[in-house]
Enzyme design. Structure first.
Site, short mmCIF file in Angstrom:
data_model
loop_
_atom_site.label_atom_id
_atom_site.label_comp_id
_atom_site.label_asym_id
_atom_site.label_seq_id
_atom_site.Cartn_x
_atom_site.Cartn_y
_atom_site.Cartn_z
CG HIS A 23 -1.70 1.28 1.39
ND1 HIS A 23 -2.93 1.48 0.79
CD2 HIS A 23 -1.41 2.42 2.06
CE1 HIS A 23 -3.37 2.70 1.10
NE2 HIS A 23 -2.46 3.28 1.88
CD GLU A 24 1.97 3.34 3.71
OE1 GLU A 24 2.13 4.45 3.16
OE2 GLU A 24 1.00 3.10 4.44
CG HIS B 122 0.57 6.34 -0.73
ND1 HIS B 122 -0.63 6.84 -1.22
CD2 HIS B 122 0.27 5.78 0.47
CE1 HIS B 122 -1.60 6.58 -0.36
NE2 HIS B 122 -1.08 5.94 0.68
CG HIS C 157 5.65 11.45 -5.55
ND1 HIS C 157 6.54 11.66 -4.53
CD2 HIS C 157 5.60 12.63 -6.24
CE1 HIS C 157 7.01 12.90 -4.59
NE2 HIS C 157 6.46 13.51 -5.62
#
Length: 229
Positions: free
Chosen positions: A98-99, A102, A106
């Protein structure tokens, strides 16, 4: 006015938020006891997804705390809690992926994430000032202050609403990438969904509380202006 009809709905939303927090911890702890069949840790999964998506320059760091995992867009680093970094469980790989989602957002300049980053400096200021404006407005019965407080608070609410697609999209990316790259098996997807969906619910509950509070202030503002006429 110490009690407003909207307070009842806000209390219910707070209840949902508390339940969501317990659900996050419960689901994480449950699936933290279920090992991945690949034997991969959260750090392994994060590294493989990053490398496979042209982000080999993004480092992965260990941070203290429980569920303190996050992607830092300023330093451009994925930070994972010890249990996620070293854990070879369904919960660990779900959070790690999940991280990383991100980080990929980006790189691709995902619209909602870009908007969220641009709003952050403004929201950081307005969210700190809004409570004082609203309290001052209610205390002195100054509806100009209340109106200004509503405008400032609206920025914080908008920020939370924009956060929702950012978080849901990161989770969706995590699921698809782990399956596509063979980091989890199809029958492990259920556990991944449980972990990620529980986490997403906390963001929904927080946004709902803020939205209901904003509606309450708007109702008080218009009611007060009508009473003064």
């Amino acid at each position: 006015m110490f009690f407003h009809p909207m307070d009842f709905l806000i209390l219910i939303a707070f209840g949902v938020s508390i339940w969501a927090q317990f659900r996050v911890k419960g689901n994480f702890n449950k699936w933290a006891d279920v090992p991945t069949r690949t034997g991969l840790t959260g750090a392994d999964v994060a590294r493989r997804i990053l490398d496979g998506n042209g982000l080999s320059h993004i480092p992965i760091e260990v941070v203290p705390g429980a569920l303190s995992d996050h992607y830092d867009p300023v330093s451009r680093v994925v930070r994972l809690s010890e249990r996620v970094y070293y854990g070879a469980s369904i919960a660990s790989v779900s959070v790690a992926a999940h991280e990383v989602g991100h980080a990929i957002q980006h790189k691709q300049s995902y619209g909602a994430l870009v908007m969220r980053h641009r709003m952050f400096p403004v929201v950081n200021l307005t969210s700190g000032v809004a409570p004082f404006l609203l309290l001052g407005g209610f205390f002195f019965q100054n509806f100009s202050l209340i109106g200004l407080g509503i405008i400032f608070f609206s920025a914080a609410v908008a920020f939370q609403l924009i956060t929702l697609p950012v978080e849901f999209n990161a989770s969706s990316r995590a699921r698809k990438l782990m399956l596509a790259e063979g980091l989890i098996y199809n029958d492990e997807e259920k556990g991944v969904n449980k972990v990620l969906n529980a986490a997403a619910l906390t963001y929904v509950a927080a946004a709902l509380i803020s939205l209901l509070e904003l509606l309450k202030y708007v109702m008080i503002f218009f009611q007060g202006n009508q009473d003064e006429e």
